[in-house]
Scaffold this motif. Sequence first.
Motif, PDB file in Angstrom:
ATOM      1  N   GLY A   1      27.140  23.008  17.388  1.00 30.21           N
ATOM      2  CA  GLY A   1      27.970  21.829  17.649  1.00 30.21           C
ATOM      3  C   GLY A   1      27.643  21.196  18.997  1.00 30.21           C
ATOM      4  O   GLY A   1      26.487  20.947  19.317  1.00 30.21           O
ATOM      5  N   VAL A   2      28.692  20.978  19.796  1.00 30.82           N
ATOM      6  CA  VAL A   2      28.511  20.330  21.104  1.00 30.82           C
ATOM      7  C   VAL A   2      28.258  21.412  22.156  1.00 30.82           C
ATOM      8  O   VAL A   2      29.043  22.351  22.291  1.00 30.82           O
ATOM      9  N   VAL A   3      27.165  21.246  22.884  1.00 29.28           N
ATOM     10  CA  VAL A   3      26.771  22.214  23.911  1.00 29.28           C
ATOM     11  C   VAL A   3      26.901  21.578  25.291  1.00 29.28           C
ATOM     12  O   VAL A   3      26.409  20.468  25.520  1.00 29.28           O
ATOM     13  N   ALA A   4      27.566  22.288  26.197  1.00 31.03           N
ATOM     14  CA  ALA A   4      27.566  21.873  27.603  1.00 31.03           C
ATOM     15  C   ALA A   4      26.587  22.770  28.342  1.00 31.03           C
ATOM     16  O   ALA A   4      26.735  23.993  28.336  1.00 31.03           O
ATOM     17  N   ALA A   5      25.568  22.159  28.949  1.00 37.72           N
ATOM     18  CA  ALA A   5      24.548  22.905  29.695  1.00 37.72           C
ATOM     19  C   ALA A   5      24.821  22.710  31.187  1.00 37.72           C
ATOM     20  O   ALA A   5      24.686  21.606  31.708  1.00 37.72           O
ATOM     21  N   ILE A   6      25.230  23.794  31.845  1.00 41.63           N
ATOM     22  CA  ILE A   6      25.596  23.721  33.273  1.00 41.63           C
ATOM     23  C   ILE A   6      24.528  24.476  34.053  1.00 41.63           C
ATOM     24  O   ILE A   6      24.308  25.666  33.816  1.00 41.63           O
ATOM     25  N   THR A   7      23.860  23.791  34.975  1.00 34.22           N
ATOM     26  CA  THR A   7      22.639  24.372  35.553  1.00 34.22           C
ATOM     27  C   THR A   7      22.663  24.411  37.086  1.00 34.22           C
ATOM     28  O   THR A   7      23.384  23.650  37.723  1.00 34.22           O
ATOM     29  N   PRO A   8      21.857  25.317  37.683  1.00 28.37           N
ATOM     30  CA  PRO A   8      21.810  25.469  39.136  1.00 28.37           C
ATOM     31  C   PRO A   8      20.691  24.640  39.765  1.00 28.37           C
ATOM     32  O   PRO A   8      19.940  23.962  39.064  1.00 28.37           O
ATOM     33  N   TRP A   9      20.551  24.774  41.074  1.00 32.05           N
ATOM     34  CA  TRP A   9      19.614  23.933  41.824  1.00 32.05           C
ATOM     35  C   TRP A   9      18.272  24.589  42.096  1.00 32.05           C
ATOM     36  O   TRP A   9      17.346  23.946  42.551  1.00 32.05           O
ATOM     37  N   ASN A  10      18.127  25.894  41.851  1.00 32.83           N
ATOM     38  CA  ASN A  10      16.942  26.568  42.411  1.00 32.83           C
ATOM     39  C   ASN A  10      15.642  26.224  41.689  1.00 32.83           C
ATOM     40  O   ASN A  10      14.646  25.896  42.337  1.00 32.83           O
ATOM     41  N   VAL A  11      15.640  26.329  40.360  1.00 33.19           N
ATOM     42  CA  VAL A  11      14.482  25.851  39.580  1.00 33.19           C
ATOM     43  C   VAL A  11      15.054  24.904  38.519  1.00 33.19           C
ATOM     44  O   VAL A  11      15.086  25.231  37.332  1.00 33.19           O
ATOM     45  N   PRO A  12      15.497  23.734  38.926  1.00 33.15           N
ATOM     46  CA  PRO A  12      16.335  22.915  38.034  1.00 33.15           C
ATOM     47  C   PRO A  12      15.617  22.422  36.785  1.00 33.15           C
ATOM     48  O   PRO A  12      16.221  22.386  35.705  1.00 33.15           O
ATOM     49  N   LEU A  13      14.337  22.086  36.892  1.00 32.05           N
ATOM     50  CA  LEU A  13      13.662  21.587  35.693  1.00 32.05           C
ATOM     51  C   LEU A  13      13.545  22.708  34.662  1.00 32.05           C
ATOM     52  O   LEU A  13      13.828  22.517  33.474  1.00 32.05           O
ATOM     53  N   TYR A  14      13.150  23.876  35.132  1.00 28.52           N
ATOM     54  CA  TYR A  14      12.962  25.018  34.225  1.00 28.52           C
ATOM     55  C   TYR A  14      14.259  25.345  33.486  1.00 28.52           C
ATOM     56  O   TYR A  14      14.264  25.546  32.270  1.00 28.52           O
ATOM     57  N   VAL A  15      15.341  25.381  34.217  1.00 31.09           N
ATOM     58  CA  VAL A  15      16.612  25.759  33.575  1.00 31.09           C
ATOM     59  C   VAL A  15      17.105  24.620  32.672  1.00 31.09           C
ATOM     60  O   VAL A  15      17.602  24.864  31.565  1.00 31.09           O
ATOM     61  N   ASN A  16      16.954  23.378  33.115  1.00 39.19           N
ATOM     62  CA  ASN A  16      17.383  22.257  32.259  1.00 39.19           C
ATOM     63  C   ASN A  16      16.618  22.251  30.935  1.00 39.19           C
ATOM     64  O   ASN A  16      17.200  22.062  29.859  1.00 39.19           O
ATOM     65  N   VAL A  17      15.300  22.454  31.017  1.00 37.03           N
ATOM     66  CA  VAL A  17      14.491  22.476  29.788  1.00 37.03           C
ATOM     67  C   VAL A  17      14.921  23.651  28.906  1.00 37.03           C
ATOM     68  O   VAL A  17      15.089  23.510  27.690  1.00 37.03           O
ATOM     69  N   GLY A  18      15.119  24.819  29.540  1.00 37.65           N
ATOM     70  CA  GLY A  18      15.474  26.020  28.789  1.00 37.65           C
ATOM     71  C   GLY A  18      16.685  25.805  27.901  1.00 37.65           C
ATOM     72  O   GLY A  18      16.766  26.341  26.794  1.00 37.65           O
ATOM     73  N   LYS A  19      17.630  25.023  28.380  1.00 35.70           N
ATOM     74  CA  LYS A  19      18.858  24.802  27.609  1.00 35.70           C
ATOM     75  C   LYS A  19      18.773  23.555  26.721  1.00 35.70           C
ATOM     76  O   LYS A  19      19.039  23.611  25.523  1.00 35.70           O
ATOM     77  N   VAL A  20      18.417  22.423  27.345  1.00 30.97           N
ATOM     78  CA  VAL A  20      18.523  21.137  26.637  1.00 30.97           C
ATOM     79  C   VAL A  20      17.568  21.085  25.441  1.00 30.97           C
ATOM     80  O   VAL A  20      17.963  20.696  24.334  1.00 30.97           O
ATOM     81  N   VAL A  21      16.323  21.492  25.653  1.00 31.79           N
ATOM     82  CA  VAL A  21      15.331  21.366  24.579  1.00 31.79           C
ATOM     83  C   VAL A  21      15.688  22.290  23.416  1.00 31.79           C
ATOM     84  O   VAL A  21      15.635  21.887  22.247  1.00 31.79           O
ATOM     85  N   ALA A  22      16.093  23.522  23.740  1.00 29.68           N
ATOM     86  CA  ALA A  22      16.443  24.463  22.665  1.00 29.68           C
ATOM     87  C   ALA A  22      17.662  23.970  21.888  1.00 29.68           C
ATOM     88  O   ALA A  22      17.689  24.025  20.656  1.00 29.68           O
ATOM     89  N   ALA A  23      18.669  23.489  22.597  1.00 31.34           N
ATOM     90  CA  ALA A  23      19.902  23.050  21.924  1.00 31.34           C
ATOM     91  C   ALA A  23      19.635  21.813  21.062  1.00 31.34           C
ATOM     92  O   ALA A  23      20.141  21.713  19.937  1.00 31.34           O
ATOM     93  N   LEU A  24      18.826  20.884  21.575  1.00 33.54           N
ATOM     94  CA  LEU A  24      18.520  19.683  20.786  1.00 33.54           C
ATOM     95  C   LEU A  24      17.730  20.056  19.532  1.00 33.54           C
ATOM     96  O   LEU A  24      18.025  19.579  18.437  1.00 33.54           O
ATOM     97  N   LEU A  25      16.720  20.914  19.700  1.00 34.67           N
ATOM     98  CA  LEU A  25      15.930  21.306  18.529  1.00 34.67           C
ATOM     99  C   LEU A  25      16.820  22.005  17.493  1.00 34.67           C
ATOM    100  O   LEU A  25      16.668  21.785  16.297  1.00 34.67           O
ATOM    101  N   ALA A  26      17.763  22.818  17.965  1.00 28.60           N
ATOM    102  CA  ALA A  26      18.642  23.543  17.039  1.00 28.60           C
ATOM    103  C   ALA A  26      19.558  22.589  16.276  1.00 28.60           C
ATOM    104  O   ALA A  26      20.124  22.970  15.254  1.00 28.60           O
ATOM    105  N   GLY A  27      19.725  21.356  16.777  1.00 33.43           N
ATOM    106  CA  GLY A  27      20.565  20.380  16.073  1.00 33.43           C
ATOM    107  C   GLY A  27      21.910  20.139  16.744  1.00 33.43           C
ATOM    108  O   GLY A  27      22.791  19.492  16.171  1.00 33.43           O
ATOM    109  N   CYS A  28      22.045  20.666  17.959  1.00 40.48           N
ATOM    110  CA  CYS A  28      23.290  20.434  18.694  1.00 40.48           C
ATOM    111  C   CYS A  28      23.222  19.102  19.429  1.00 40.48           C
ATOM    112  O   CYS A  28      22.146  18.555  19.654  1.00 40.48           O
TER     113      CYS A  28
END
Length: 488
Positions: A150-177
């Motif tokens: 369903g709806v996913v909230a991805a809350i991320t830190p500052w240290n490696v922000p691109l890596y963590v953002n991709v890790g969550k956003v891309v997987a959740a979008l591909l899954a259909g969320c």
Amino acid sequence: MTILPDAKLYIDGVLRDAEGGATFDVIGPWTGEPVGKAADASAADVEAAIAAARRAFDTTDWSTNADLRVKLVTKLRELFEANRGRLSDLARHEAGAALGAVGRAHVDMALDGWDDYLRLFPQVTWEKDYGTRSSFGFESHRKTVSEPIGVVAAITPWNVPLYVNVGKVVAALLAGCTVILKPAPNTPGMGAIFGELAAEAGFPAGVLNVVFGSDPALAGEMMVTDPRVDLISFTGSTGVGKRIMEQGAPTLKRVFLELGGKSAKIVLDDAPNFAMEVATAMLVFHAGQGCAVQSRLLVPASRYEEAKAILKHSYASFGDNWGDFDNPQHIMGPVVSQRQMERVMSYVELGKEEGATLLAGGNMRPDKGNGYFIEPTAFAATNDMRIAREEIFGPVLVVIPFEDDEDAIRIANESDYGLSGGVASGDFDRAMRIARRVRSGSISVNGGMCIAGDLPFGGYKASGVGREWGLEGIEEFLETKAIAWRAA
Ligand code: NAD
């Protein structure tokens, strides 16, 4: 001096300012000066993002149209490729990445991981046949189907922000969320670029939303407590992770948590290149601001004096080869903020009070600039000290002696955390035996790379709940439904 483009919110398909036009300054770790301006999302903006993500999930074909998802996520990946320069600038100016670290840990790993997700996506099992079974006097055919949560909230830190953002956003979008990305206040630009490029790629309104603000907790708490949000995917500190679990309980939120670490590198007496193994344990890459860094070095008591001498020598040789914004050889810059600098320095003071022996560093370095510079630092310590127990998230290594293999395992495991670690030995079987007994979500044997986009990553114990990356990282965003129909 403003260097970065203004970071805009992306809500319901519209790139925009915060309601009322509020903004906040993004402070650069190298200079302590503003490097950009970001929209300061209000509660009304967050509410609009949640409503948009819910509507997009419930009323569009995003959750069922896998071809569309792959097409748009691939298009977005191409746009990120075309913006590598900007991604590097963001990692350097917002997160304080040094030029020698920015490619590898910030941009390359993230985009390679994105490619891994796209490559692995066809392996997702959407349906599984369970055959027929007789019960209550009749036969049923059964299968399971996987559905996006369903709806996913991805809350991320500052240290490696691109890596963590991709890790969550891309997987959740591909899954259909559908997704609301909420980056840390230090790194809003690395979130905003997802909105900008999603708009350019032509994502349907509401499928991806990006909100951020000067208040670190406002948007996160709204999403954690809102019944319209189905899953919280959080990476950050263990303290905030616990609060999210508590605050998510009334709505029985699915929570996925990637938290802190205090990982141990165990160098055994028979390590073929003992001096190199010890010397390379120096905690300098990205100023030690990595959740999976090996911040405890465990060495045999019989070689403790030798190890300390090696470390002193390696820190001295490293010398002042860090902290220059333009030097492509440098892998260490400042820590991210004034607050972080004070926090790290408080641990340096604590280490001295606890009776640890300072082997190297231990000082702030204002001569490097007006940003947040702390020298590479190492302490000889014991595992009961707080500097060996608590995550410092800065360039501070502790080195601890052990008696034998059992003692090394005991010390490695005597930690609230269990994120990563390492073992070095000339005897592969011995190293593997130890690796299996360390209670952590990943571990490197003789320098193997245990963190990659196609491998699941996550923590035992206080280091987290669930796995990100790899096929497991996509499946984290799916629910399983069992369907049975009566045989004719
Ligand atoms: P943090 O916990 O302070 O913040 C992380 C995110 O949570 C930010 O976006 C912040 O705005 C938000 N937040 C803060 N309070 C909140 C609340 N009450 N409710 C909801 N959201 C809230 O962490 P940080 O200082 O940004 O990052 C450093 C920490 O992250 C370290 O502990 C590090 O180990 C951890 N980390 C873990 C991993 C991992 O994969 N395990 C990766 C990177 C960083």
